[in-house]
Design an enzyme around this catalytic site. Sequence first.
Site, PDB file in Angstrom:
ATOM      1  N   ASP A 187      62.309  38.878  65.925  1.00 58.37           N
ATOM      2  CA  ASP A 187      63.228  39.714  65.150  1.00 58.37           C
ATOM      3  C   ASP A 187      63.551  39.109  63.789  1.00 58.37           C
ATOM      4  O   ASP A 187      64.531  39.503  63.164  1.00 58.37           O
ATOM      5  CB  ASP A 187      64.511  39.962  65.934  1.00 58.37           C
ATOM      6  CG  ASP A 187      65.261  38.673  66.257  1.00 58.37           C
ATOM      7  OD1 ASP A 187      64.732  37.567  65.977  1.00 58.37           O
ATOM      8  OD2 ASP A 187      66.384  38.760  66.795  1.00 58.37           O
ATOM      9  N   ASP A 243      67.124  37.692  59.386  1.00 58.92           N
ATOM     10  CA  ASP A 243      67.310  38.155  60.756  1.00 58.92           C
ATOM     11  C   ASP A 243      67.614  39.649  60.691  1.00 58.92           C
ATOM     12  O   ASP A 243      68.549  40.073  60.017  1.00 58.92           O
ATOM     13  CB  ASP A 243      68.475  37.383  61.379  1.00 58.92           C
ATOM     14  CG  ASP A 243      68.888  37.899  62.739  1.00 58.92           C
ATOM     15  OD1 ASP A 243      68.266  38.844  63.252  1.00 58.92           O
ATOM     16  OD2 ASP A 243      69.858  37.362  63.301  1.00 58.92           O
ATOM     17  N   LYS A 267      77.006  23.345  61.176  1.00 62.65           N
ATOM     18  CA  LYS A 267      77.918  24.123  60.353  1.00 62.65           C
ATOM     19  C   LYS A 267      78.828  23.260  59.459  1.00 62.65           C
ATOM     20  O   LYS A 267      80.054  23.356  59.514  1.00 62.65           O
ATOM     21  CB  LYS A 267      78.771  25.032  61.232  1.00 62.65           C
ATOM     22  CG  LYS A 267      77.947  26.037  62.009  1.00 62.65           C
ATOM     23  CD  LYS A 267      78.801  26.950  62.885  1.00 62.65           C
ATOM     24  CE  LYS A 267      77.943  27.944  63.634  1.00 62.65           C
ATOM     25  NZ  LYS A 267      78.721  28.836  64.510  1.00 62.65           N
TER      26      LYS A 267
END
Length: 333
Positions: free
Chosen positions: A110, A221, A161
């Site tokens: 995807d 994505d 992150k």
Amino acid sequence: MRAVVLAGGRGTRLRPLTDTRPKPLVPFMGAPFAHGLLRGLAAAGVTRATLLVGADAAPFDPLVHAGPDLGVEVGVVTEAAPLDTAGAARRLLREDGAADGDPVLVCNGDILTDLDHAGLVSRHRAAGAVATIALTRVDDTSSFGVVVCDAVGRVERFVEKPLPGTLAADTVNAGTYVLAARAFDPFPEDGPLSFERAVFPGLVEAGAVVLGVASDAYWQDLGTPERYLAGHRAVLQGRCRWPAAPGLVPREGLVAVHDSASVDPSAVLDAAVVGARCVIGPRVRLVDAVLHDDVVVGEGAHVRGAILGPGVRVAAGARVEPGTVAADGAELC
């Protein structure tokens, strides 16, 4: 060369399109997304591709049959219970007895990218790496796990992150890998296994050569309607090289229309993709819209920022608002 395509996601954010088909089979630029992916892999030298899917292989049967036309032999392997991102790949490569020295390309079913897959494999071979990770650069690292590499591209560590400006590195995992057969040797168990949380950090910790290769290839994505539309815009604008479906013809104004579709000369199209056998009536406006096959749009209707599934009917004069994702055969008034 062999490729493994991770295709077990349910695609819930693209519903209702994914209510009737797996996410890799949602049309993209006029054909199932997986068709374009496999055509690209074939061009990179892949001869056999195995899709790792959920519990049901039946929806992928058309893709298996399409393999010869796409240039690859296509297989499908199911997992009765979720095995995370790497568990099914580990099981597959062990059961097939992948030969050491013959790398395996792993990609996500995807992610839209025009990455140079052959170049990535070449870098992997030249470095003698156990694993190679394609990387992309981001402006805001706070939503990603950052991959920190040394001057020659060897991965040193992973930072989850980090706040913007707190780390010099801006490269993140782009979801395409090259693996040597021995990549799973440190993980002998069966069951769920994660590339991101276990395999790659474990290999780095063990001192294995894990290579990170950054590129300026397009990367997106496609898991939400907004990103799905953005991916089409990127292809129409030439920012992403992607094989269009046979019969899908580019037109002026960032438009692609299948040659079997009928578009009235008074219709206005901008950043639009029109699938096979669609009928676009007089004075219709299509802006930032993707129409799958057999859609009919009545006279004077306006469609903006929308995705219309196969067989949708839009009434004359209707206004289809941004964010609309219409299910197969829906009627919009």
